[in-house]
Motif scaffolding. Sequence first.
Motif, PDB file in Angstrom:
ATOM      1  N   CYS A  38       0.851  -1.188   0.000  1.00 31.70           N
ATOM      2  CA  CYS A  38       0.000   0.000   0.000  1.00 31.70           C
ATOM      3  C   CYS A  38       0.886   1.237   0.000  1.00 31.70           C
ATOM      4  O   CYS A  38       1.791   1.372   0.832  1.00 31.70           O
ATOM      5  CB  CYS A  38      -0.911  -0.002   1.230  1.00 31.70           C
ATOM      6  SG  CYS A  38      -2.162   1.289   1.211  1.00 31.70           S
ATOM      7  N   ASP A  39       0.638   2.136  -0.959  1.00 28.68           N
ATOM      8  CA  ASP A  39       1.395   3.386  -1.080  1.00 28.68           C
ATOM      9  C   ASP A  39       0.546   4.549  -0.597  1.00 28.68           C
ATOM     10  O   ASP A  39      -0.646   4.645  -0.935  1.00 28.68           O
ATOM     11  CB  ASP A  39       1.805   3.627  -2.535  1.00 28.68           C
ATOM     12  CG  ASP A  39       2.717   2.540  -3.061  1.00 28.68           C
ATOM     13  OD1 ASP A  39       3.605   2.099  -2.304  1.00 28.68           O
ATOM     14  OD2 ASP A  39       2.536   2.118  -4.224  1.00 28.68           O
ATOM     15  N   PHE A  40       1.165   5.445   0.164  1.00 30.45           N
ATOM     16  CA  PHE A  40       0.484   6.628   0.691  1.00 30.45           C
ATOM     17  C   PHE A  40       1.219   7.872   0.190  1.00 30.45           C
ATOM     18  O   PHE A  40       2.435   7.961   0.301  1.00 30.45           O
ATOM     19  CB  PHE A  40       0.486   6.627   2.216  1.00 30.45           C
ATOM     20  CG  PHE A  40      -0.139   5.405   2.834  1.00 30.45           C
ATOM     21  CD1 PHE A  40      -1.493   5.370   3.122  1.00 30.45           C
ATOM     22  CD2 PHE A  40       0.630   4.288   3.114  1.00 30.45           C
ATOM     23  CE1 PHE A  40      -2.073   4.236   3.688  1.00 30.45           C
ATOM     24  CE2 PHE A  40       0.068   3.158   3.683  1.00 30.45           C
ATOM     25  CZ  PHE A  40      -1.289   3.137   3.972  1.00 30.45           C
ATOM     26  N   MET A  41       0.469   8.841  -0.360  1.00 27.45           N
ATOM     27  CA  MET A  41       1.016  10.110  -0.815  1.00 27.45           C
ATOM     28  C   MET A  41       0.138  11.231  -0.290  1.00 27.45           C
ATOM     29  O   MET A  41      -1.083  11.203  -0.494  1.00 27.45           O
ATOM     30  CB  MET A  41       1.085  10.164  -2.343  1.00 27.45           C
ATOM     31  CG  MET A  41       2.252   9.402  -2.929  1.00 27.45           C
ATOM     32  SD  MET A  41       1.838   8.524  -4.450  1.00 27.45           S
ATOM     33  CE  MET A  41       0.937   7.121  -3.828  1.00 27.45           C
ATOM     34  N   LYS A  42       0.768  12.216   0.374  1.00 27.73           N
ATOM     35  CA  LYS A  42      -0.005  13.264   1.033  1.00 27.73           C
ATOM     36  C   LYS A  42       0.607  14.634   0.783  1.00 27.73           C
ATOM     37  O   LYS A  42       1.823  14.799   0.879  1.00 27.73           O
ATOM     38  CB  LYS A  42      -0.052  13.021   2.549  1.00 27.73           C
ATOM     39  CG  LYS A  42      -0.834  11.791   2.963  1.00 27.73           C
ATOM     40  CD  LYS A  42      -0.753  11.578   4.469  1.00 27.73           C
ATOM     41  CE  LYS A  42      -1.702  10.481   4.890  1.00 27.73           C
ATOM     42  NZ  LYS A  42      -3.109  10.878   4.713  1.00 27.73           N
ATOM     43  N   ALA A  43      -0.249  15.606   0.492  1.00 28.74           N
ATOM     44  CA  ALA A  43       0.154  17.008   0.412  1.00 28.74           C
ATOM     45  C   ALA A  43      -0.800  17.806   1.285  1.00 28.74           C
ATOM     46  O   ALA A  43      -1.926  18.104   0.885  1.00 28.74           O
ATOM     47  CB  ALA A  43       0.115  17.508  -1.031  1.00 28.74           C
ATOM     48  N   GLY A  44      -0.365  18.105   2.514  1.00 31.35           N
ATOM     49  CA  GLY A  44      -1.182  18.883   3.441  1.00 31.35           C
ATOM     50  C   GLY A  44      -2.362  18.144   4.027  1.00 31.35           C
ATOM     51  O   GLY A  44      -3.238  18.761   4.632  1.00 31.35           O
ATOM     52  N   ALA A  45      -2.423  16.835   3.865  1.00 33.66           N
ATOM     53  CA  ALA A  45      -3.609  16.068   4.254  1.00 33.66           C
ATOM     54  C   ALA A  45      -3.526  15.595   5.701  1.00 33.66           C
ATOM     55  O   ALA A  45      -2.448  15.508   6.300  1.00 33.66           O
ATOM     56  CB  ALA A  45      -3.781  14.865   3.324  1.00 33.66           C
ATOM     57  N   ALA A  46      -4.689  15.257   6.249  1.00 34.22           N
ATOM     58  CA  ALA A  46      -4.759  14.686   7.594  1.00 34.22           C
ATOM     59  C   ALA A  46      -4.161  13.280   7.586  1.00 34.22           C
ATOM     60  O   ALA A  46      -3.933  12.685   6.524  1.00 34.22           O
ATOM     61  CB  ALA A  46      -6.212  14.652   8.070  1.00 34.22           C
ATOM     62  N   ALA A  47      -3.937  12.751   8.784  1.00 35.58           N
ATOM     63  CA  ALA A  47      -3.322  11.430   8.908  1.00 35.58           C
ATOM     64  C   ALA A  47      -4.246  10.348   8.356  1.00 35.58           C
ATOM     65  O   ALA A  47      -5.470  10.474   8.359  1.00 35.58           O
ATOM     66  CB  ALA A  47      -2.998  11.138  10.371  1.00 35.58           C
ATOM     67  N   VAL A  58      -9.207  10.094   6.511  1.00 39.16           N
ATOM     68  CA  VAL A  58     -10.127  11.069   7.105  1.00 39.16           C
ATOM     69  C   VAL A  58      -9.714  12.479   6.698  1.00 39.16           C
ATOM     70  O   VAL A  58      -8.560  12.729   6.346  1.00 39.16           O
ATOM     71  CB  VAL A  58     -10.152  10.961   8.645  1.00 39.16           C
ATOM     72  CG1 VAL A  58     -10.633   9.586   9.086  1.00 39.16           C
ATOM     73  CG2 VAL A  58      -8.784  11.264   9.240  1.00 39.16           C
ATOM     74  N   SER A  59     -10.651  13.402   6.763  1.00 41.35           N
ATOM     75  CA  SER A  59     -10.344  14.814   6.570  1.00 41.35           C
ATOM     76  C   SER A  59     -10.092  15.453   7.932  1.00 41.35           C
ATOM     77  O   SER A  59     -10.289  14.830   8.984  1.00 41.35           O
ATOM     78  CB  SER A  59     -11.493  15.519   5.838  1.00 41.35           C
ATOM     79  OG  SER A  59     -12.693  15.431   6.595  1.00 41.35           O
ATOM     80  N   ASP A  60      -9.663  16.716   7.924  1.00 33.45           N
ATOM     81  CA  ASP A  60      -9.280  17.395   9.167  1.00 33.45           C
ATOM     82  C   ASP A  60     -10.405  17.438  10.193  1.00 33.45           C
ATOM     83  O   ASP A  60     -10.143  17.408  11.399  1.00 33.45           O
ATOM     84  CB  ASP A  60      -8.828  18.828   8.862  1.00 33.45           C
ATOM     85  CG  ASP A  60      -7.442  18.865   8.234  1.00 33.45           C
ATOM     86  OD1 ASP A  60      -6.697  17.890   8.423  1.00 33.45           O
ATOM     87  OD2 ASP A  60      -7.115  19.854   7.564  1.00 33.45           O
ATOM     88  N   GLY A  61     -11.638  17.532   9.738  1.00 37.09           N
ATOM     89  CA  GLY A  61     -12.765  17.617  10.675  1.00 37.09           C
ATOM     90  C   GLY A  61     -12.896  16.391  11.556  1.00 37.09           C
ATOM     91  O   GLY A  61     -13.443  16.463  12.661  1.00 37.09           O
TER      92      GLY A  61
END
Length: 466
Positions: free
Chosen positions: A353-362, A405-408
């Motif tokens: 599983c690959d994870f890529m994030k730009a400013g995203a929540a955990a 999940v999103s920040d909320g």
Amino acid sequence: MGRNHVVEWKMQNEVKRRLSGIAGAFERLSGTISGFAAPWTGMEQGQLEQMFGEISMSVCSGCRECERCWEREKETSSAETKRLLAAVQEMGGMPETAEKEYLSYCTKRKELVGELQRGLLQLRQGIVWRNRINESREAVADQLTEMARIVGEFAGNLEQDGNKVWELPRSVYTKLWLKQICAKKMLLLERGDGSMELHLSARCRKGRCMTTREAAMILSYIIGQRLVPGEMSRHVIGKEYSDYVFREDANFEVVTGVARAARADSRVSGDNFSFLYPESGEVIMLLSDGMGSGEAACRESERVIELLEQFLEAGFKEEAAMRLINSMLVLRTENTMFSTMDITVLHLATGMCDFMKAGAAATFILRGDWMESISSTTLPAGMLSCVSYDTKQKKLYEGDYVIMVSDGIAESDGEHFIADALRGAENENPQQIAGAILEAAMQRENYRPKDDMTVLVAGLFRRGGN
């Protein structure tokens, strides 16, 4: 080699040569544009002196003390001016005590300082716009670099993405011929994630027809690798040659669930998401949180998701898609909206599983009572000309769940919050897991959420298992 094969070989080489030339041209053009895109501060002593000279000429020309200041006491005035401009350069603006500590000899210093402040404001605005142009140039240069990479890949440079290609031995062709399948141009491709694909051109002998499922069983036995027909291939191998793709059968399957809610004072959510199921045997989860809430944030994150879908379905790599979308957001000037980009790619053949994030929540991996968070420290897309993103790869096992999940939802202590929300839950249904997390978040906010909330859950199960 027959005449037709010679002609085909020459045409392929010519196409590769031209595509390689185009890729090189894109690369050189990118380097040229990037060379023009150096950041510019503008607060240089020479430019400040030029600005002061223009302003002082206007202010001092009507002053009766002009001759004294700039002729009889020129050295003193010049030294005082340089001291003031040095302070301006160091502070990045006019000192608050400029009228008291500097230009004490000047009878029009209040008017002169006011004109200098206006000049500095114009200079700073020029710096902002010039750097904005430079950022746009850099964004275009990045896009050209990415196009060079893609065209180079089309030219046959598959190795640069970690793929390996083998031509199969003649014995395979013979075994297929005995099974009434005439095959040619057979290539076995091992992707960077370890999964296998078989590409071939084939027809049936003696006027027969055969389903690609039957052919997949034959190929699996011959090659020793469990294969299934590609989704875009024809379903039947007929009397005429046609191209077919067979890929390694997935060891896992994914079941997904979604739960979401908009901010209490908003009719629509600023979060958007998507699930993609490409033919390569992956499941791609996309989530974007538009900055703010309401329709404006929704439009921004929706546009990001649409672009991600288009780029990924066209064969772009996830990192390349993120860079191109960031370039597009940087080039926009009508607003200052930003969006996070969160991508999870589950490889069904291998369980990686690959994870890529730009400013995203955990994002969270749930395995029984154990949980791990995949966090990000980067900024949302569109804030900087060069996007920064976090990447990680993890091995998943049967019964694992990936929770995006999103920040909320996440807030400051997302791992413990989600663990508490699922404590005591015995279900294995991703939709129920997503619902339980959203319900806990709504309770935390007294059912008046201060931010948009989105939960995506993917459960990984052994194919054919219970």
